[in-house]
Structure formats: structure tokens, C-alpha cells
Design a protein around this motif. Structure first.
Motif, PDB file in Angstrom:
ATOM      1  N   ALA A   1      41.223  10.483  10.861  1.00 50.05           N
ATOM      2  CA  ALA A   1      41.472   9.900  12.176  1.00 50.05           C
ATOM      3  C   ALA A   1      41.932  10.953  13.172  1.00 50.05           C
ATOM      4  O   ALA A   1      42.774  10.706  14.030  1.00 50.05           O
ATOM      5  CB  ALA A   1      42.508   8.773  12.079  1.00 50.05           C
ATOM      6  N   TYR A   2      41.375  12.143  13.024  1.00 50.04           N
ATOM      7  CA  TYR A   2      41.711  13.234  13.940  1.00 50.04           C
ATOM      8  C   TYR A   2      40.920  13.042  15.223  1.00 50.04           C
ATOM      9  O   TYR A   2      39.725  12.773  15.202  1.00 50.04           O
ATOM     10  CB  TYR A   2      41.348  14.560  13.279  1.00 50.04           C
ATOM     11  CG  TYR A   2      41.787  15.785  14.044  1.00 50.04           C
ATOM     12  CD1 TYR A   2      43.092  16.263  13.938  1.00 50.04           C
ATOM     13  CD2 TYR A   2      40.895  16.478  14.853  1.00 50.04           C
ATOM     14  CE1 TYR A   2      43.502  17.380  14.632  1.00 50.04           C
ATOM     15  CE2 TYR A   2      41.288  17.599  15.544  1.00 50.04           C
ATOM     16  CZ  TYR A   2      42.598  18.058  15.423  1.00 50.04           C
ATOM     17  OH  TYR A   2      42.993  19.171  16.110  1.00 50.04           O
ATOM     18  N   LYS A   3      41.566  13.146  16.370  1.00 50.62           N
ATOM     19  CA  LYS A   3      40.885  12.866  17.634  1.00 50.62           C
ATOM     20  C   LYS A   3      40.169  14.104  18.140  1.00 50.62           C
ATOM     21  O   LYS A   3      40.651  14.806  19.020  1.00 50.62           O
ATOM     22  CB  LYS A   3      41.898  12.357  18.651  1.00 50.62           C
ATOM     23  CG  LYS A   3      42.462  10.995  18.278  1.00 50.62           C
ATOM     24  CD  LYS A   3      42.706  10.190  19.517  1.00 50.62           C
ATOM     25  CE  LYS A   3      42.871   8.695  19.280  1.00 50.62           C
ATOM     26  NZ  LYS A   3      43.288   8.286  17.958  1.00 50.62           N
ATOM     27  N   GLY A   4      39.008  14.362  17.589  1.00 46.96           N
ATOM     28  CA  GLY A   4      38.263  15.573  17.948  1.00 46.96           C
ATOM     29  C   GLY A   4      36.920  15.255  18.571  1.00 46.96           C
ATOM     30  O   GLY A   4      36.579  14.097  18.829  1.00 46.96           O
ATOM     31  N   PHE A   5      36.165  16.294  18.775  1.00 47.95           N
ATOM     32  CA  PHE A   5      34.881  16.203  19.457  1.00 47.95           C
ATOM     33  C   PHE A   5      33.850  15.452  18.611  1.00 47.95           C
ATOM     34  O   PHE A   5      33.073  14.651  19.123  1.00 47.95           O
ATOM     35  CB  PHE A   5      34.406  17.622  19.750  1.00 47.95           C
ATOM     36  CG  PHE A   5      33.169  17.698  20.567  1.00 47.95           C
ATOM     37  CD1 PHE A   5      33.230  17.512  21.947  1.00 47.95           C
ATOM     38  CD2 PHE A   5      31.941  17.977  19.982  1.00 47.95           C
ATOM     39  CE1 PHE A   5      32.083  17.590  22.708  1.00 47.95           C
ATOM     40  CE2 PHE A   5      30.799  18.054  20.750  1.00 47.95           C
ATOM     41  CZ  PHE A   5      30.874  17.862  22.120  1.00 47.95           C
ATOM     42  N   GLY A   6      33.851  15.715  17.333  1.00 47.60           N
ATOM     43  CA  GLY A   6      32.893  15.067  16.433  1.00 47.60           C
ATOM     44  C   GLY A   6      33.080  13.568  16.418  1.00 47.60           C
ATOM     45  O   GLY A   6      32.117  12.806  16.543  1.00 47.60           O
ATOM     46  N   ALA A   7      34.337  13.149  16.313  1.00 41.46           N
ATOM     47  CA  ALA A   7      34.628  11.712  16.307  1.00 41.46           C
ATOM     48  C   ALA A   7      34.228  11.080  17.638  1.00 41.46           C
ATOM     49  O   ALA A   7      33.720   9.952  17.679  1.00 41.46           O
ATOM     50  CB  ALA A   7      36.117  11.507  16.046  1.00 41.46           C
ATOM     51  N   LEU A   8      34.405  11.831  18.704  1.00 38.78           N
ATOM     52  CA  LEU A   8      34.040  11.330  20.033  1.00 38.78           C
ATOM     53  C   LEU A   8      32.532  11.111  20.133  1.00 38.78           C
ATOM     54  O   LEU A   8      32.049  10.093  20.616  1.00 38.78           O
ATOM     55  CB  LEU A   8      34.505  12.333  21.101  1.00 38.78           C
ATOM     56  CG  LEU A   8      34.212  11.942  22.539  1.00 38.78           C
ATOM     57  CD1 LEU A   8      35.077  10.754  22.958  1.00 38.78           C
ATOM     58  CD2 LEU A   8      34.434  13.102  23.488  1.00 38.78           C
ATOM     59  N   LEU A   9      31.791  12.114  19.649  1.00 35.95           N
ATOM     60  CA  LEU A   9      30.335  12.033  19.677  1.00 35.95           C
ATOM     61  C   LEU A   9      29.855  10.819  18.888  1.00 35.95           C
ATOM     62  O   LEU A   9      28.967  10.088  19.318  1.00 35.95           O
ATOM     63  CB  LEU A   9      29.759  13.327  19.079  1.00 35.95           C
ATOM     64  CG  LEU A   9      28.279  13.604  19.297  1.00 35.95           C
ATOM     65  CD1 LEU A   9      27.955  13.641  20.768  1.00 35.95           C
ATOM     66  CD2 LEU A   9      27.892  14.925  18.643  1.00 35.95           C
ATOM     67  N   LEU A  10      30.485  10.602  17.744  1.00 39.66           N
ATOM     68  CA  LEU A  10      30.132   9.455  16.907  1.00 39.66           C
ATOM     69  C   LEU A  10      30.375   8.148  17.644  1.00 39.66           C
ATOM     70  O   LEU A  10      29.509   7.274  17.704  1.00 39.66           O
ATOM     71  CB  LEU A  10      30.947   9.502  15.608  1.00 39.66           C
ATOM     72  CG  LEU A  10      30.669   8.400  14.596  1.00 39.66           C
ATOM     73  CD1 LEU A  10      29.291   8.577  13.982  1.00 39.66           C
ATOM     74  CD2 LEU A  10      31.733   8.362  13.518  1.00 39.66           C
ATOM     75  N   GLU A  11      31.528   8.064  18.252  1.00 35.19           N
ATOM     76  CA  GLU A  11      31.881   6.848  18.968  1.00 35.19           C
ATOM     77  C   GLU A  11      30.941   6.609  20.145  1.00 35.19           C
ATOM     78  O   GLU A  11      30.497   5.487  20.388  1.00 35.19           O
ATOM     79  CB  GLU A  11      33.325   6.965  19.465  1.00 35.19           C
ATOM     80  CG  GLU A  11      34.200   5.838  18.942  1.00 35.19           C
ATOM     81  CD  GLU A  11      35.629   5.962  19.429  1.00 35.19           C
ATOM     82  OE1 GLU A  11      36.208   7.042  19.188  1.00 35.19           O
ATOM     83  OE2 GLU A  11      36.134   5.012  20.034  1.00 35.19           O
ATOM     84  N   ALA A  12      30.642   7.685  20.870  1.00 38.45           N
ATOM     85  CA  ALA A  12      29.753   7.575  22.026  1.00 38.45           C
ATOM     86  C   ALA A  12      28.385   7.069  21.587  1.00 38.45           C
ATOM     87  O   ALA A  12      27.793   6.195  22.223  1.00 38.45           O
ATOM     88  CB  ALA A  12      29.629   8.938  22.711  1.00 38.45           C
TER      89      ALA A  12
END
Lengths: 702, 314
Positions: free
Chosen positions: B262-273
Motif C-alpha cells: 500500500a505504498y503510495k507511488g507512481f506504479g500504484a497511481l498508474l494502476l488506479e488511473a
């Protein structure tokens, strides 16, 4: 400095060296003795795989993870090297014993400057200050006659020519004035004229510093020029050793005889004295026979004598007290036993002109994208690979194209086979101009009538097709046969004529030796019954005895098909031996052309003269005049304005050589020389090579 | 700097710009040419046809595509990346902090991966076939062959639930916390160092068999000098390129690790987007990812030129 020439520098006694690999122990060198005095030059001769380089590595105590000395001693200056510590060995390496290698480009570190690589020798052996080390390295580069050494010190290895790289390696080896210099094929990778310069340099330096030399080479001619004594090695052991004079005038071992039979001598030619290859192959180290290792390949083999027990060296007596041979029957065997069995062959009848090249020119266009070129607008440059090429070749004739690397021989071959097209001029094969016809637009008939044999047999056979398929395909493609049974029949006949066993039909290229692959290459080229075959350095990658066998196969095929052969080579002794006409090229231009005897006797073009002088000749009775060329080949991007050879010519007559293209002068009907010097003067030049009178085949002033 | 070097660098940068333009065109074509899709993305699937048309009209979407492309590109340069539908904030406000978080994660991962893999690779390659080589090779193959999600689960089981040494969540809700960084970095290092070390080993082993290393030994240089001065320089040319390629992977390949902790990074953001079809966010993220990919390539080329004099001086 006084040099004591009786001092023993290196003594090797009964050295046995093995490699320990997964399959077990592989003996690489067996029972090797050697004694080397100060200032002496000893040569190790033999074909690849006979253990020459292993001996050098043993002297350096550098045998990798798998090699080890099993028996015997290497004593340097009286001290047993096996008892030395690692640090003592390190001190000796580079300081007392130095080495020069076969491939200078590979031997130098590509990412360090020459200065770094040279000075570190002084820094780590003597703790020299960097400034001091730099000065001394610079002086050493002057000693090896490198022009502009300051600039060279700052260069990287890839920026300098092969000859200069080897001079750097030699300079680096001599920096600490070692007592012993090991030379492992030091000139094999170099051009002949460069080789002549390096050989002279080594001799000069070793007499200046009193360095002992151990030369390793497969080239008997070179050995004759540089060594005092030689040892002939076969399959890991010395089979014969003695002084150069004794070995060359009175060889005793059948293998030594065999080696001499394999090299073309200047007083013979392909018809009177075909080369005699040594039958069979070098045994693998773990398959060596009992008794004499050479036994299975020897003409004089006698059961119970030769294969009974281990054979030791015996002295033969005579002028050279130390001439020894490892053969139980040396007293009965004569050199001529093997040579005299040779049957002279009938010369090939030459027919009408098949190939005609007229004013052929080939330029490569290069786009220069540097900023300087962008600003001056000179973006297009021409590499003048071939300029004004003229010659004819008749049916059944062998025409040799000779020259050093970069002279445009290979470009010329590419134009002939259609891989490149001419820029100007005509190339006619039986009257049809094929110069502008790329290979794709050539008809199968045309393709089959002009075939090529390549230099490196390993790269030119398709690794995933069997021998039979490769040759059969040619026959099918060129429409000679279509019935599979008949194709196979033809392939088998071809295999017979290249003296390969019929069951090699199913062999894959990787199962063949280098010589066998080259034979398949020859069979493939002749499968379409070509009118002309171009052979681009077909034997220069092969060992002496293999080369002899391949040469004879090539000659036989040419005889059978009455083919015109264009033989591209840098080896003048082979060329002398098998060609009818010679074309000498330099920097894309023809310097001289004529029949073999015309080219080999005055009037010479000065470049031909230098080339002839540079060829090592393995014959004691031949006298040779030494000419060593200075400088390096100019870039074909920016050739001299006048005569291409003017920058290195030793007979230059003046500015005219730099300014004007030389006129083509005709000494005889088709003997042309492109030079400013009048013919009469060239005519008066003393022959480079002088042969003594012989009973047969006299070619005086060859 | 010499002129040829300058020309080389300028050329590389030229290619880089060209690639960026090509990719931006592609991204624009894929996401914005079908205007209907944009409207659905922004207004949601339950909007009516009329609402969509009104929105499209109001935002100038009925103008020709090339006009909109240039407008999009120029807005990019002014830093206006659009509005994220998912987070309901400007894209810039959410993306840059996330990128920064990934940079922190990547920095620490690389800070361990590079020295560790180079040292191990060189040690292994120095003596091919030796026990140290076999040990290193075995370790590398083991770690490379375990996927990140497995390592993440395994580490969590041991350090979070078993030993209770580390927190299982790296959300950093109360500000930056070192301890929360340990597990994600550990997983990344475990997964990646083996690959780089194998590359280094192969390169080093090859260099050790060359003739110039033999020359160096036979010149009588001490062992450590042969290794440090003659071998390393040449052996590091190949791993250098490989290491720069790892930056791409750290940007996009960290999705698994960021998600796992649950680290708030770029990869997680891309996934969410991507999951939420947040068009402007996807566009911005893609362009940033491409920029990083292309610029590390340029760096790799320039660095390669400096390491290899055969390219520097022709």
C-alpha cells in the motif's frame, strides 16, 4: 656493457605438462628439453595443436586453472621456477621474461591509452615516478622506430595500425630489458612488408640488448631468417632439433621432411613438383599411438621398430653436435624418399580469353556526418577501392592477384561475382559485360559459370545442412541435374575428386576439420562446372600440411575442368608456385602485371621488389636482398595524388612521383609496370632473389 | 568537450525529442480521438448523450484533432496536465508527489542493488567455475526466479507476522517513515540484484579470458591491479547499460510491490488511473514514463561512449 654469451638463460629439462579437464588428464607437452644461451634465438616450429604455445605458457608459469607441470623443470637463470613464490614469479614476468603475442590488437587493453599501458610496467616493477616512466616509454617507442611517438602515447590501441600495435607490444616487452623474450607467432597476423619490418626490428633490438629469443611459429621460412637453432614439434614432443643450417640442409625426421614437402619451393612449380601433403591428421592427445606419435602418418613406418616402445632422441653426429632426432630409423630414411614419389603433372592447356577486365573502377561512396564536413559542404567522400584495373585471363589459366590487406583485391572479387557493381569500365566474361550486373539479376547459367572459394571455411558453409545437401543444392539450382539419384551420384563423384570419403555425404560441417571444410568449399564452387573460379585467400587460414593438401585438390579440380582460376593471395611463394600470371595491386591500382617469371625478375616495380624481398623463403641456398618498407599504407579515402606507392617508395625519383600518376610502361607484350622510372633503369636492378643452379627446372633469377 | 562528442550528444537528444513526439501522438490518438470515450471517462457511464455532447462542445472537443493535439501539448509544457476524475484534483497535484515517492523507493533500491550486484558479479566472474562463482550464481538464480509477489508475501510473513519487527503497511499516512520503507526496498533488491549480478558476472568472466588480461598478468602486474585497472573498466561497460535499463523497470515494474505494501507511488497511481479510465491521469503518467525511458537511454549512450574509447575516438 659486456654480454656473456655462454651464460645459460633458460633451461628446460624433461618437461611434461598436462591439462586436467573433466574427461581426465590430457598431456599437452611430453618430455621437452631446451637450453637457451644469452643472445641466442631458438625457434619452435610445428602445426597448430602441437604444444608450442603451451611451452611458452609453461615458461611464464601461466597455465590457467587446468594446466599443470607433471614432470620436469623449468630453470630460469639457474633457479627452478616451480620453487618460486607467486611474488617472485610476478617479479620475473615482464622484467626478466617478456612476451610478444600473435594478435597485437587483442593483446592491448582497448580502453587504456598506450601511455598508461606502457608506463605501468615501469611503475609496478621499479616504482618509477610517472613522469620518469613516461619519458622512458617515449624513448622506447623511438627505439622501435615509431614515428611521432608523443602523439602515439596518447592514442588508444584501435587508433593505430596493426604493425604499430605490434611495435608497441614489442616496446612494452623490452622496457625493462628482459633477458628472455618469448615471441608467439609475432608476425602471423601482419602483412608481409610489415612482417619484414618487425623481424628486422626484433633482430636489431636483441643484438643491441643481448636478449635471448624464443620464436614460436609455423612458418619455416621465417625461422630460417631469425633463428640460430630450431626445434620441430609434433603432437606435444620435439621430434627434431638442431642448428638452422643443419636442419634445413640435412633434415632427418620424416615429419620434418613432410613439412618441407608441403611448402612451395621457389625452384619448382605446380606441374613439375606438386606439393606433397602429409597424409592423415594430428592425433588427439589422448589417442596418441604407442611408440612414435608420427607413426601412423609416416611413409617409412616399420612395425615392431616404430611402435614398440617410447622413442628417445638420438644424436646424429656430423657438423652440428647438437642435432638430435626422435626416430629409430633415421639412418635408413632419406629426405628424397617422400619427395621422389611425386609424379610430375601435365601442364594445363590454356585456351582463348575467358575473362577480360577493362579500365574497371570501383568507388565506394561514404557520407561524412562530422560537423566539419557539414560546414564545408564536403559531405560525400569516395573510397577508391579499385582504379583502372586492366587484365585478361584465358581458359585454364591461373591468374594471381597479389597485394597486402587494403589493396582492393577483395573488392575486385566482389565486383566479379556481382556482390558489387562497377563504377566505371567493363568486366567481360566470354564477351558479355557483367560489371554492372548485380548478382540478383544474373541468370543461373552466369552464376554457375563464375564461382568463388572463400577464405574462412568455417563461416562459409551452412552449419545446418549436411555436406551432401550443400553440394547437391548447387547442382540442382544450376539445373545440371534434377533427378535426386543422379544428383547424389554427382556429389559422390565430387567427394571422390576432393579426396574425401564418400560417407562424408551425411556429415555436418561441424564434424569436419578446417581443411575438410575448405575442400567442401572447393567442391561446392566446382559443382556447377564453372568457367572461372575466384579463390580469395583459400589456404591462408590453414596449417602448412593441410594447406598443401587443399592446394593440390584445388589444382586437380582446375585441371579436370580446365577452369580459369583467379587466385587472390598475399603469399608470394604460393603464388609463384601455382600461377601463370600475376597482377600486383597496391591501394586499388595495378602496379605491375605479367607472367610469373616476368614479375619475379627485373624489371620490377619497386613495390613488387619490396614484396619479393619480404617473403620468407625456407631454402638455405636462396640469396635474398633485404628491402624494408617504411611507413604504413595510406588511407584509400585520401590516397596520394600521384603514384599510390610514392609515400613508401625507396626508389622515388622526385616530385613527379607525388604529383603525377605514373605511366604504364610495357616491358614485354603483356608485362606492364606503372612507374615513373624509365624501363632501362628498372631493368638494371639486381634481382631480389637469387637461386643457385639446379639440375632440373632451372629458373635463374626467378 | 570536443566537437564530435558534442555532435553525438546533440544527436542523441534529437532522437529523444523525436521519440517523445511520436509517443505523444500515439497516446493522443489512442485516448482522445474517440471523443465519445473522453466524455464517458469524464462524466461517467451514467451520463446521457445530451450531457456528453454539451460537455464536449463546451470543452472544444468538436474542433479538428490536430488543433486539439497542439493545444494538449502546449498545455503540457505550461504544467497544466488536466484534471483527475478519480481524485478530483489537478493531475499535477497527485502525480508529482507520487512520482517523488517512487523516486525515493527506487533510489534506495538502486543504492543497494548497484554496489551489491557489481561486487558479487565481479567476484564471481573473476574466477569462473570457482566455489565463489558457483555460490554467487546459485544465489542469483534463486532470487531472480522468485516473483515479487511471492517475496513480498514471504517477507511479510516472517518480519511482520512472525517476528513482528516491521510494519506490514507502507502507506506513510503520518508522514515519511524510514521503517516503512524497509520491506518494499528489500523485495525490490531481492528480485533485481541477481539479474544485474549475472550480467556483470558474464561480462567479467568474458573479460578475464581475453588476451589483454593475459598481457597484463605476463607484464608482471599484481593481481589486484590487473583486476581493478584492466578488467573492471572493460567488464563494467555491459552492466552499465543494464543498470540504466533498471530505472524503467523501477518506474513501471514496482506496481506489485507498491500494491502489496500500500505504498503510495507512481506504479500504484498508474494502476488506479487505468482501472478507473482516468484519461488525463493516464496520459500524464504515460508521458512521464516514456520520458524516463528515453532519457535513461540517452544517458546510457553517452555513458557508454565515455567508458568505451573505441566509440569516443574513431
Amino acid at each position: 656493457m659486456t654480454i656473456d654469451y655462454n651464460e645459460t638463460v633458460l633451461e628446460i629439462e624433461g618437461l611434461c605438462l598436462s591439462y586436467f579437464i573433466r574427461a581426465g588428464e590430457v598431456p599437452a607437452v611430453v618430455d621437452f628439453d631446451l637450453k637457451l644461451h644469452r643472445g641466442e634465438a631458438v625457434g619452435l616450429v610445428g602445426e597448430s595443436g602441437c604444444g608450442k604455445s603451451t611451452v611458452a605458457n609453461a615458461i611464464m608459469q601461466y597455465m590457467g586453472n587446468t594446466g599443470a607441470i607433471v614432470k620436469g623443470k623449468v630453470k630460469f637463470m639457474g633457479n627452478d621456477m616451480s620453487e618460486m613464490s607467486g611474488e617472485q614469479i610476478r617479479q620475473i614476468r615482464g622484467k626478466e621474461i617478456a612476451m610478444v603475442y600473435q594478435e597485437p590488437m587483442a593483446a592491448l587493453n582497448p580502453s587504456l591509452s598506450i601511455a598508461t599501458q606502457m608506463t605501468e610496467v615501469l611503475v609496478f616493477h621499479e616504482g618509477a615516478a610517472i613522469h620518469d616512466a613516461y619519458e622512458r616509454s617515449l624513448n622506447m617507442l623511438r627505439d622501435v622506430h615509431i614515428p611521432d611517438p608523443e602523439r602515439l602515447m596518447e592514442s588508444y590501441p584501435h587508433q593505430i595500425s596493426g604493425g604499430q600495435q605490434q611495435r608497441v607490444v614489442i616496446a612494452m616487452a623490452l622496457l625493462l630489458n628482459p633477458s628472455l623474450l618469448l615471441l608467439d607467432e609475432p608476425t602471423t597476423a601482419l602483412d608481409v612488408t610489415v612482417e619484414a619490418g618487425i623481424v628486422e626490428l626484433i633482430a636489431e633490438l636483441s643484438s643491441k640488448f643481448g636478449t635471448s629469443l624464443l620464436y614460436i611459429s609455423h612458418n619455416l621460412g621465417l625461422m630460417l631468417e631469425v633463428c640460430d637453432r630450431i626445434a620441430v614439434m609434433y603432437s606435444g614432443e620435439v621430434v627434431e632439433e638442431g642448428s638452422v643450417e643443419s636442419i634445413f640442409s640435412n633434415p632427418k625426421h620424416p615429419y620434418t621432411h613432410g613439412l618441407f614437402g608441403c611448402i612451395p619451393m621457389l625452384h619448382t612449380d605446380k606441374n613439375a613438383h606438386p606439393l606433397v601433403a602429409i597424409p592423415g591428421q594430428l592425433p588427439l592427445p589422448h589417442e596418441r599411438p604407442q611408440g612414435c606419435y608420427f607413426g601412423p602418418r609416416c611413409h617409412s613406418f616399420k612395425g615392431a621398430v616404430c611402435d614398440a616402445e617410447e622413442i628417445s632422441m638420438s644424436k646424429i653426429g656430423g657438423e652440428d653436435r647438437n642435432h638430435r632426432v626422435r626416430c629409430p630409423r633415421w639412418e635408413e630414411i632419406k629426405k628424397d624418399d617422400s619427395i621422389n614419389r611425386v609424379v610430375a603433372k601435365k601442364p594445363i592447356d590454356t585456351g582463348s580469353t575467358v575473362l577480360e577486365v577493362e579500365n574497371m573502377q570501383k568507388y565506394y561512396v561514404m557520407h561524412d556526418n562530422s560537423l566539419g564536413a557539414l560546414m564545408t559542404g564536403k559531405r560525400v567522400k569516395y573510397v577508391k577501392a579499385n582504379e583502372q584495373i586492366n587484365f585478361r585471363a584465358a581458359q585454364g589459366e591461373t591468374v594471381a592477384i597479389v597485394g597486402e590487406s587494403g589493396c582492393g583485391k577483395s573488392t575486385f572479387a566482389k565486383v566479379l561475382v556481382g556482390l558489387e557493381t562497377v563504377t566505371k569500365g567493363e568486366v567481360r566474361l566470354e564477351g558479355v559485360d557483367i560489371g554492372s550486373m548485380p548478382v540478383k539479376s544474373r541468370s543461373p547459367e552466369l552464376l554457375s559459370s563464375l564461382q568463388m572459394i572463400f577464405q574462412n571455411p568455417n563461416d562459409t558453409l551452412n552449419p545446418s545442412l549436411s555436406v551432401g545437401m550443400q553440394i547437391g543444392r548447387v547442382i540442382k539450382r544450376f539445373g545440371l541435374e534434377s533427378d535426386p539419384a543422379k544428383i547424389k551420384d554427382r556429389v559422390l563423384q565430387l567427394l571422390d575428386s576432393i579426396k574425401m570419403p564418400r560417407d562424408s555425404y551425411f556429415r555436418m560441417p561441424r564434424q569436419l576439420s578446417g581443411g575438410q571444410k575448405q575442400r567442401v568449399g572447393i567442391a561446392r564452387a566446382f559443382a556447377g562446372q564453372p568457367k572461372t573460379v575466384i579463390a580469395d585467400e583459400p589456404i591462408s587460414a590453414l596449417d602448412v600440411s593441410v594447406a598443401a593438401a587443399v592446394t593440390e585438390v584445388l589444382m586437380d579440380m582446375q585441371r579436370n575442368y580446365a577452369t580459369t582460376l583467379l587466385f587472390i593471395s598475399h603469399d608470394l611463394s604460393t603464388v609463384r608456385y601455382l600461377s601463370d600470371r600475376i597482377v600486383v595491386m597496391y591501394l586499388g591500382q595495378i602496379m605491375e602485371r605479367g607472367t610469373t617469371s616476368e614479375v619475379f625478375s627485373p624489371p620490377y616495380h619497386p613495390y613488387t621488389e619490396a614484396l619479393l624481398s619480404a617473403v620468407p623463403i625456407a631454402d638455405l641456398s636462396v640469396e635474398k636482398r633485404r628491402i624494408v618498407l617504411e611507413g604504413t599504407l595510406p588511407s584509400p579515402l585520401d590516397p596520394p595524388r600521384g603514384c599510390p606507392f610514392s609515400t613508401r617508395c625507396f626508389r622515388k625519383v622526385g616530385n613527379i612521383c607525388d604529383e603525377e600518376l605514373p605511366p604504364v610502361q610495357f616491358a614485354a607484350d603483356r608485362h606492364a609496370i606503372a612507374c615513373h622510372i624509365p624501363l632501362e633503369e628498372l631493368e638494371a636492378v639486381e634481382p631480389v632473389i637469387k637461386l643457385p643452379d639446379r639440375d632440373e627446372n632451372v629458373h635463374r633469377d626467378v | 568537450m570536443q566537437i564530435p562528442v558534442l555532435v553525438f550528444v546533440l544527436k542523441r537528444i534529437g532522437y529523444m525529442v523525436f521519440t517523445m513526439v511520436a509517443v505523444s501522438l500515439l497516446v493522443f490518438l489512442l485516448l482522445e480521438v474517440n471523443v465519445e470515450g473522453v466524455a464517458v471517462g469524464v462524466l461517467g457511464p451514467y451520463s446521457t448523450e445530451e450531457q456528453r455532447n454539451l460537455w464536449l462542445e463546451a470543452n472544444g472537443y468538436f474542433r479538428p484533432a490536430y488543433v486539439r493535439y497542439f493545444e494538449w501539448v502546449s498545455r503540457f509544457f505550461t504544467g497544466d496536465l488536466g484534471h483527475s476524475v478519480r481524485f478530483n484534483v489537478p493531475v499535477a497535484d497527485i502525480m508529482w508527489p507520487r512520482l517523488w515517492n517512487t523516486a525515493i523507493l527506487g533510489f534506495w533500491a538502486m543504492a543497494i542493488i548497484i554496489p551489491m550486484s557489481l561486487v558479487l558479479g565481479v567476484l564471481a566472474g573473476m574466477k569462473e567455475g570457482s566455489p565463489q562463482d558457483r555460490a554467487v550464481s546459485l544465489l542469483c538464480i534463486l532470487t531472480v526466479s522468485v516473483p515479487e509477489f511471492a517475496t513480498a508475501t514471504f517477507f511479510s510473513a516472517v518480519f511482520v507476522f512472525g517476528l513482528k519487527w516491521l510494519p506490514g503497511i507502507s502507506a506513510m499516512t503520518d508522514g515519511f517513515d524510514w521503517v516503512q520503507l524497509i520491506l518494499p526496498v528489500a523485495v525490490l533488491v531481492t528480485y533485481d540484484f541477481g539479474y544485474v549480478a549475472r550480467m556483470t558476472r558474464a561480462s567479467m568472466a568474458e573479460v578475464m579470458t581475453t588476451a589483454y588480461i593475459r598481457t597484463a598478468f605476463l607484464k608482471g602486474l599484481p593481481y589486484r591491479i590487473v583486476i581493478s585497472k584492466h578488467a573492471l573498466r572493460n567488464a563494467l561497460i555491459a552492466p552499465f547499460t543494464v543498470i540504466l535499463l533498471q530505472f524503467n523497470w523501477l518506474l513501471n515494474g514496482v506496481i506489485v510491490v507498491e500494491f502489496a505494501f500500500a505504498y503510495k507511488g507512481f506504479g500504484a497511481l498508474l494502476l488506479e488511473a487505468s482501472l478507473n479510465e482516468d484519461i488525463y491521469l493516464i496520459e500524464a503518467c504515460s508521458m512521464v514514463a516514456v520520458f524516463v525511458a528515453v532519457s535513461t537511454q540517452v544517458l546510457a549512450d553517452i555513458g557508454y561512449m565515455y567508458l568505451n574509447p573505441r566509440i569516443r575516438f574513431k
